[in-house]
Design an enzyme around this catalytic site. Structure first.
Site, PDB file in Angstrom:
ATOM      1  N   ALA A   1     -10.196   5.646  -6.068  1.00 41.69           N
ATOM      2  CA  ALA A   1     -10.759   4.289  -6.089  1.00 41.69           C
ATOM      3  C   ALA A   1     -10.204   3.468  -7.247  1.00 41.69           C
ATOM      4  O   ALA A   1     -10.875   2.592  -7.766  1.00 41.69           O
ATOM      5  CB  ALA A   1     -12.275   4.377  -6.183  1.00 41.69           C
TER       6      ALA A   1
ATOM      7  N   ARG B   1      -4.002  -6.874  -1.641  1.00 41.73           N
ATOM      8  CA  ARG B   1      -4.073  -7.642  -0.393  1.00 41.73           C
ATOM      9  C   ARG B   1      -5.445  -8.261  -0.148  1.00 41.73           C
ATOM     10  O   ARG B   1      -5.639  -9.001   0.808  1.00 41.73           O
ATOM     11  CB  ARG B   1      -3.669  -6.721   0.777  1.00 41.73           C
TER      12      ARG B   1
ATOM     13  N   GLY C   1       0.135   5.594  -8.036  1.00 44.70           N
ATOM     14  CA  GLY C   1       0.177   6.161  -6.689  1.00 44.70           C
ATOM     15  C   GLY C   1      -0.962   7.144  -6.445  1.00 44.70           C
ATOM     16  O   GLY C   1      -1.634   7.590  -7.381  1.00 44.70           O
ATOM     17  N   THR C   2      -1.157   7.464  -5.152  1.00 45.43           N
ATOM     18  CA  THR C   2      -2.307   8.305  -4.778  1.00 45.43           C
ATOM     19  C   THR C   2      -2.177   9.738  -5.321  1.00 45.43           C
ATOM     20  O   THR C   2      -3.188  10.367  -5.646  1.00 45.43           O
ATOM     21  CB  THR C   2      -2.484   8.339  -3.246  1.00 45.43           C
TER      22      THR C   2
ATOM     23  N   ASP D   1     -11.447   3.475  -0.075  1.00 47.04           N
ATOM     24  CA  ASP D   1     -11.426   2.257   0.750  1.00 47.04           C
ATOM     25  C   ASP D   1     -11.596   2.562   2.240  1.00 47.04           C
ATOM     26  O   ASP D   1     -11.274   1.734   3.082  1.00 47.04           O
ATOM     27  CB  ASP D   1     -10.145   1.440   0.484  1.00 47.04           C
TER      28      ASP D   1
ATOM     29  N   ALA E   1     -54.264 -27.535   6.126  1.00 46.03           N
ATOM     30  CA  ALA E   1     -52.876 -27.980   5.966  1.00 46.03           C
ATOM     31  C   ALA E   1     -52.664 -28.617   4.596  1.00 46.03           C
ATOM     32  O   ALA E   1     -53.521 -29.342   4.100  1.00 46.03           O
ATOM     33  CB  ALA E   1     -52.534 -28.976   7.061  1.00 46.03           C
TER      34      ALA E   1
HETATM   35  C1  UD1 Z   1      -2.642   5.423   1.948  1.00 43.75           C
HETATM   36  C2  UD1 Z   1      -1.720   6.583   2.326  1.00 43.75           C
HETATM   37  C3  UD1 Z   1      -1.310   6.388   3.792  1.00 43.75           C
HETATM   38  C4  UD1 Z   1      -2.537   6.342   4.674  1.00 43.75           C
HETATM   39  C5  UD1 Z   1      -3.535   5.273   4.207  1.00 43.75           C
HETATM   40  C6  UD1 Z   1      -4.827   5.434   4.942  1.00 43.75           C
HETATM   41  C7  UD1 Z   1      -0.453   7.347   0.389  1.00 43.75           C
HETATM   42  C8  UD1 Z   1       0.823   7.246  -0.364  1.00 43.75           C
HETATM   43  N1  UD1 Z   1      -0.564   6.584   1.496  1.00 43.75           N
HETATM   44  O1  UD1 Z   1      -1.913   4.230   2.057  1.00 43.75           O
HETATM   45  O2  UD1 Z   1      -0.474   7.479   4.209  1.00 43.75           O
HETATM   46  O3  UD1 Z   1      -2.146   6.098   6.023  1.00 43.75           O
HETATM   47  O4  UD1 Z   1      -3.808   5.421   2.805  1.00 43.75           O
HETATM   48  O5  UD1 Z   1      -5.764   4.438   4.624  1.00 43.75           O
HETATM   49  O6  UD1 Z   1      -1.317   8.121   0.018  1.00 43.75           O
HETATM   50  N2  UD1 Z   1      -5.414   4.553  -5.295  1.00 43.75           N
HETATM   51  C9  UD1 Z   1      -5.651   4.995  -6.570  1.00 43.75           C
HETATM   52  N3  UD1 Z   1      -4.635   5.012  -7.467  1.00 43.75           N
HETATM   53  C10 UD1 Z   1      -3.383   4.616  -7.142  1.00 43.75           C
HETATM   54  C11 UD1 Z   1      -3.138   4.181  -5.820  1.00 43.75           C
HETATM   55  C12 UD1 Z   1      -4.172   4.151  -4.916  1.00 43.75           C
HETATM   56  O7  UD1 Z   1      -6.774   5.374  -6.905  1.00 43.75           O
HETATM   57  O8  UD1 Z   1      -2.513   4.687  -8.010  1.00 43.75           O
HETATM   58  C13 UD1 Z   1      -6.541   4.513  -4.327  1.00 43.75           C
HETATM   59  C14 UD1 Z   1      -6.859   3.114  -3.866  1.00 43.75           C
HETATM   60  O9  UD1 Z   1      -7.856   2.541  -4.683  1.00 43.75           O
HETATM   61  C15 UD1 Z   1      -7.367   3.328  -2.443  1.00 43.75           C
HETATM   62  C16 UD1 Z   1      -6.687   4.616  -2.005  1.00 43.75           C
HETATM   63  O10 UD1 Z   1      -6.199   5.245  -3.170  1.00 43.75           O
HETATM   64  O11 UD1 Z   1      -8.768   3.501  -2.407  1.00 43.75           O
HETATM   65  C17 UD1 Z   1      -5.533   4.337  -1.053  1.00 43.75           C
HETATM   66  O12 UD1 Z   1      -4.598   3.502  -1.706  1.00 43.75           O
HETATM   67  P1  UD1 Z   1      -3.852   2.331  -0.944  1.00 43.75           P
HETATM   68  O13 UD1 Z   1      -2.960   1.661  -1.903  1.00 43.75           O
HETATM   69  O14 UD1 Z   1      -4.821   1.510  -0.179  1.00 43.75           O
HETATM   70  O15 UD1 Z   1      -2.950   3.204   0.048  1.00 43.75           O
HETATM   71  P2  UD1 Z   1      -2.413   2.791   1.469  1.00 43.75           P
HETATM   72  O16 UD1 Z   1      -1.204   1.953   1.315  1.00 43.75           O
HETATM   73  O17 UD1 Z   1      -3.500   2.266   2.301  1.00 43.75           O
HETATM   74 CA    CA Z   2      -5.647   1.730   1.949  1.00 46.25          CA
END
Ligand code: UD1
Ligand code: CA
Length: 456
Positions: free
Chosen positions: A12, A18, A81-82, A105, A380
């Site tokens: 999160a 966006r 990144g995730t 999300d 009233a």
């Molecule tokens: C991500 C996935 C994608 C998947 C999609 C589903 C990756 C690289 N991509 O893409 O394969 O289809 O979700 O909804 O995993 N977040 C962090 N730290 C970061 C980046 C993101 O905590 O550095 C969190 C965001 O807050 C969010 C979630 O990870 O809640 C997903 O990140 P987001 O940037 O929305 O990824 P998508 O492009 O949707």
């Molecule tokens: Ca997302």
């Protein structure tokens, strides 16, 4: 039941570019609650040993808003990144257990779907996928000729052929924690977004000979990620559709299930009918045979059996007894308590007051900080003048009292049982029991008086 070996990481930390908003994405609301709160609620249903939420963009606003001391908060200072995000949670994870990764999300995910996924996660990498008619924006699932998952390729890194794939990554996955730790250590950011992708661990699992098991979510809406205000609006609608379906299932009559909003928890009895455009917030408890007219807003309230609420009424933090009649255009403010058979009519405002059973306040009145007995009739335009500019004072009206129209009761003041107040009175002293009290200039007639005439 607590699953000692299950740890859950919720991502999160992202900004949510966006969304075009200064507020962190996960704090935007679905059905009156933060998106992230929905995900936490789902996680909890799985009975994990620990829930770690990775936060970052917006800083302490996120933990402060969610306000859950039982959650472990892991800071990701820079959103790289995730995969990098999951790394921030590692210090709190039980190495011998299983980790389930959820996205902050994706608020409509159901616990039953996660449970099913977790049955594979003791030895394999279990991945939740979904078939999307429009897969744009999601990571695509790459399978070999035998149909086995090989890798995930992100939209921005995918070629045309890969982009045509409609099976996508939900972002939800579970695996042995020890494996996760090994794989995350090997991530790089050599991709079009220069991010450490969690999704790259799929190919690593395949290379290491660890089974990748995929399950498909039964319903596409369950795994919709919110990236834009369009997504937020469609997830909100979907949530409301599910809630309405649940109410119909429970036997409620909804004049139009598409025009109902529940932002909280609603409990309903038998033979309840709800007309269009109503909003329910907080905790609302509706008894049997209750009928609610169009465009009512009802928040943190209980409505007793047999009560009718006519259109355009607002009820906030109020208790309504059995067989009451409220509205149209009535407003019950916090601390309103109505006993059975009370009638509150149009343009009547009640605040912090008890209204006894069978009492009627039918038109254009303000009753605040008052204790009203049984079978009282308030005419009233009656006003309890409860505020002297500094303090609030109470008005007490005994059983069977009759308050004539257009009267002001200047608190603190008591009207005795069975007392009658003459219409148009300003009552500043207590009115005794069973007597007529009035304060009014005597009516006179001036004979021979002429209306003014227009001068030319
Ligand atoms: C991500 C996935 C994608 C998947 C999609 C589903 C990756 C690289 N991509 O893409 O394969 O289809 O979700 O909804 O995993 N977040 C962090 N730290 C970061 C980046 C993101 O905590 O550095 C969190 C965001 O807050 C969010 C979630 O990870 O809640 C997903 O990140 P987001 O940037 O929305 O990824 P998508 O492009 O949707
Ligand atoms: Ca997302």
């Amino acid at each position: 039941m607590i699953n000692q070996r299950l740890n859950i990481v919720i991502l999160a930390a992202g900004r949510g570019t966006r969304m075009h908003s200064d507020r962190p994405k996960v704090l935007h609301q679905v059905a009156g609650r933060a998106i992230l709160s929905h995900v936490i609620a789902c996680a909890e249903q799985l009975g994990p040993e620990r829930v770690v939420v990775v936060y970052g963009f917006g800083g302490e606003i996120v933990p402060q808003t969610i306000s859950r001391p039982d959650i472990t908060w892991a800071m990701q200072a820079e959103q790289l990144g995730t995969g990098h995000a999951v790394q921030q949670a590692l210090p709190w994870l039980n190495r011998d257990g299983i980790t389930l990764v959820m996205l902050g999300d994706v608020p409509l995910l159901q616990a039953s779907t996660c449970k099913s996924l977790l049955t594979h996660a003791a030895t394999c990498l279990a991945l939740l996928t979904v078939e999307k008619p429009d897969p744009a924006g999601y990571g695509r699932i790459l399978r070999n000729a035998n149909g086995q998952v090989q890798a995930i390729v992100e939209q921005k890194d995918a070629n045309d052929e890969q982009r045509a794939i409609r099976e996508v990554n939900s972002g939800i996955m579970a695996m042995p924690t020890a494996r996760l730790i090994e794989w995350l250590a090997r991530l790089d950011n050599q991709n079009n977004q220069a991010e450490y992708y969690l999704t790259d661990i799929i190919a690593m699992a395949v290379a290491d000979g660890v089974g990748v098991v995929s399950e498909m979510a039964a319903d596409e809406w369950e795994v919709t990620g919110i990236n834009s205000k369009q997504d937020l609006a469609s997830v909100e609608r979907q949530y409301q559709r599910q809630t309405a379906a649940g109410l119909l299932q429970a036997g409620v009559t909804l004049l139009d299930p598409e025009r109902l909003d529940v932002r909280g928890d609603i409990k309903v009895g038998r033979d309840v009918s709800i007309d269009i455009g109503c909003i329910f917030e907080g905790t609302v408890d509706i008894g049997d045979n209750v009928s609610i007219g169009a465009y009512c807003i009802i928040k943190n309230a209980r409505l007793g059996n047999g009560t009718t609420v006519a259109p355009y009424s607002h009820i906030d933090d109020a208790q309504v007894g059995q067989d009451c009649r409220i509205g149209p255009y009535a407003r019950l403010r916090p601390g309103s308590q109505l006993s059975s058979d009370a009638h509150i009519g149009n343009f009547v405002e009640i605040k912090n007051s008890q209204i006894g059973s069978g009492s009627k306040i039918n038109h254009l009145s303000y009753v605040g900080d008052a204790t009203v007995g049984r079978e009282v009739n308030i005419g009233a335009g009656t006003i309890t003048c409860n505020y002297d500019g500094v303090n609030k004072h109470r008005t007490i009206i005994g059983d069977h009292a009759f308050i004539g129209s257009d009267s002001q009761l200047v608190a603190p003041v008591t009207v005795g049982n069975g007392a009658t107040i003459g219409a148009g009175s300003t009552i500043t002293k207590n009115a005794p029991t069973d007597a007529l009290t009035l304060s009014r200039g005597k009516q006179i007639t001036i004979t021979g008086w002429k209306r003014p005439e227009k001068k030319i």
